[in-house]
Scaffold this motif. Sequence first.
Motif, PDB file in Angstrom:
ATOM      1  N   ARG A  46       0.822  -1.213   0.000  1.00 38.37           N
ATOM      2  CA  ARG A  46       0.000   0.000   0.000  1.00 38.37           C
ATOM      3  C   ARG A  46       0.852   1.258   0.000  1.00 38.37           C
ATOM      4  O   ARG A  46       0.398   2.326  -0.382  1.00 38.37           O
ATOM      5  CB  ARG A  46      -0.909   0.021   1.231  1.00 38.37           C
ATOM      6  N   GLN A  47       2.068   1.161   0.521  1.00 37.65           N
ATOM      7  CA  GLN A  47       2.891   2.360   0.693  1.00 37.65           C
ATOM      8  C   GLN A  47       4.184   2.248  -0.096  1.00 37.65           C
ATOM      9  O   GLN A  47       5.210   1.794   0.419  1.00 37.65           O
ATOM     10  CB  GLN A  47       3.213   2.566   2.172  1.00 37.65           C
ATOM     11  N   PRO A  48       4.179   2.666  -1.359  1.00 38.30           N
ATOM     12  CA  PRO A  48       5.378   2.537  -2.190  1.00 38.30           C
ATOM     13  C   PRO A  48       6.579   3.285  -1.625  1.00 38.30           C
ATOM     14  O   PRO A  48       7.713   2.919  -1.900  1.00 38.30           O
ATOM     15  CB  PRO A  48       4.946   3.124  -3.539  1.00 38.30           C
ATOM     16  N   ILE A  84       8.334   2.453 -12.840  1.00 38.39           N
ATOM     17  CA  ILE A  84       7.903   2.165 -11.467  1.00 38.39           C
ATOM     18  C   ILE A  84       8.903   2.777 -10.476  1.00 38.39           C
ATOM     19  O   ILE A  84       8.519   3.404  -9.488  1.00 38.39           O
ATOM     20  CB  ILE A  84       7.780   0.642 -11.231  1.00 38.39           C
ATOM     21  N   ILE A  85      10.204   2.624 -10.778  1.00 36.04           N
ATOM     22  CA  ILE A  85      11.231   3.165  -9.894  1.00 36.04           C
ATOM     23  C   ILE A  85      11.133   4.689  -9.836  1.00 36.04           C
ATOM     24  O   ILE A  85      11.201   5.292  -8.767  1.00 36.04           O
ATOM     25  CB  ILE A  85      12.631   2.696 -10.342  1.00 36.04           C
ATOM     26  N   ALA A  86      10.916   5.313 -10.996  1.00 40.81           N
ATOM     27  CA  ALA A  86      10.778   6.771 -11.024  1.00 40.81           C
ATOM     28  C   ALA A  86       9.584   7.204 -10.164  1.00 40.81           C
ATOM     29  O   ALA A  86       9.670   8.192  -9.418  1.00 40.81           O
ATOM     30  CB  ALA A  86      10.585   7.257 -12.465  1.00 40.81           C
ATOM     31  N   TYR A  87       8.512   6.451 -10.243  1.00 39.70           N
ATOM     32  CA  TYR A  87       7.332   6.758  -9.432  1.00 39.70           C
ATOM     33  C   TYR A  87       7.662   6.651  -7.940  1.00 39.70           C
ATOM     34  O   TYR A  87       7.358   7.553  -7.157  1.00 39.70           O
ATOM     35  CB  TYR A  87       6.205   5.800  -9.821  1.00 39.70           C
ATOM     36  N   ILE A  88       8.349   5.546  -7.551  1.00 38.65           N
ATOM     37  CA  ILE A  88       8.702   5.351  -6.140  1.00 38.65           C
ATOM     38  C   ILE A  88       9.608   6.489  -5.648  1.00 38.65           C
ATOM     39  O   ILE A  88       9.453   6.993  -4.551  1.00 38.65           O
ATOM     40  CB  ILE A  88       9.409   3.986  -5.958  1.00 38.65           C
ATOM     41  N   ARG A  89      10.547   6.922  -6.523  1.00 38.25           N
ATOM     42  CA  ARG A  89      11.515   7.952  -6.127  1.00 38.25           C
ATOM     43  C   ARG A  89      10.889   9.337  -6.015  1.00 38.25           C
ATOM     44  O   ARG A  89      11.425  10.200  -5.340  1.00 38.25           O
ATOM     45  CB  ARG A  89      12.640   8.038  -7.165  1.00 38.25           C
ATOM     46  N   ASN A  90       9.803   9.572  -6.716  1.00 35.35           N
ATOM     47  CA  ASN A  90       9.253  10.934  -6.770  1.00 35.35           C
ATOM     48  C   ASN A  90       8.031  11.133  -5.887  1.00 35.35           C
ATOM     49  O   ASN A  90       7.292  12.098  -6.071  1.00 35.35           O
ATOM     50  CB  ASN A  90       8.902  11.284  -8.226  1.00 35.35           C
ATOM     51  N   LEU A  91       7.816  10.252  -4.946  1.00 31.37           N
ATOM     52  CA  LEU A  91       6.636  10.400  -4.089  1.00 31.37           C
ATOM     53  C   LEU A  91       6.808  11.548  -3.100  1.00 31.37           C
ATOM     54  O   LEU A  91       7.898  11.886  -2.736  1.00 31.37           O
ATOM     55  CB  LEU A  91       6.409   9.096  -3.326  1.00 31.37           C
TER      56      LEU A  91
END
Length: 91
Positions: A46-48, A84-91
């Motif tokens: 639930r929490q990337p 996906i990694i870019a999404y995780i890094r930019n939260l």
Amino acid sequence: MKPLLYVLGTAFSGVMIASCASVPPGDTYASEGERLYAENCSRCHRQPEQFSTQGNETLKRTISKGTHKMPAFPDITAEEQQEIIAYIRNL
Ligand code: HEC
């Protein structure tokens, strides 16, 4: 009559809640990475942001090979892993 109406009412509101919670595909995600994460990962994670401390190579390996109880995702391409990694890094 009352119990029947109650059952119908409960079932109906359940459907309403379910349809509100599901995000229509395609148009409400800010990025491809967010969509991929929502479709493949969020049902278990639930929490990337919990992955933000992991290195890129670890993340890629975990996605494509799985780990312990986590299933592998061999169909996610290298480009998609990057999204996906870019999404995780930019939260
Ligand atoms: C079916 C449930 C499930 C899905 C879907 C899932 N994971 Fe996991 N994931 C797990 C479990 C369980 C673990 C803990 C692994 C263990 O140590 O047993 C885990 C661990 C991880 C870890 C930590 C690995 C480590 O070595 O610390 C990362 C990173 C990760 N998942 C990323 C993802 C990503 C990205 C996706 C989507 C592509 C995803 N997961 C989809 C269940 C899932």
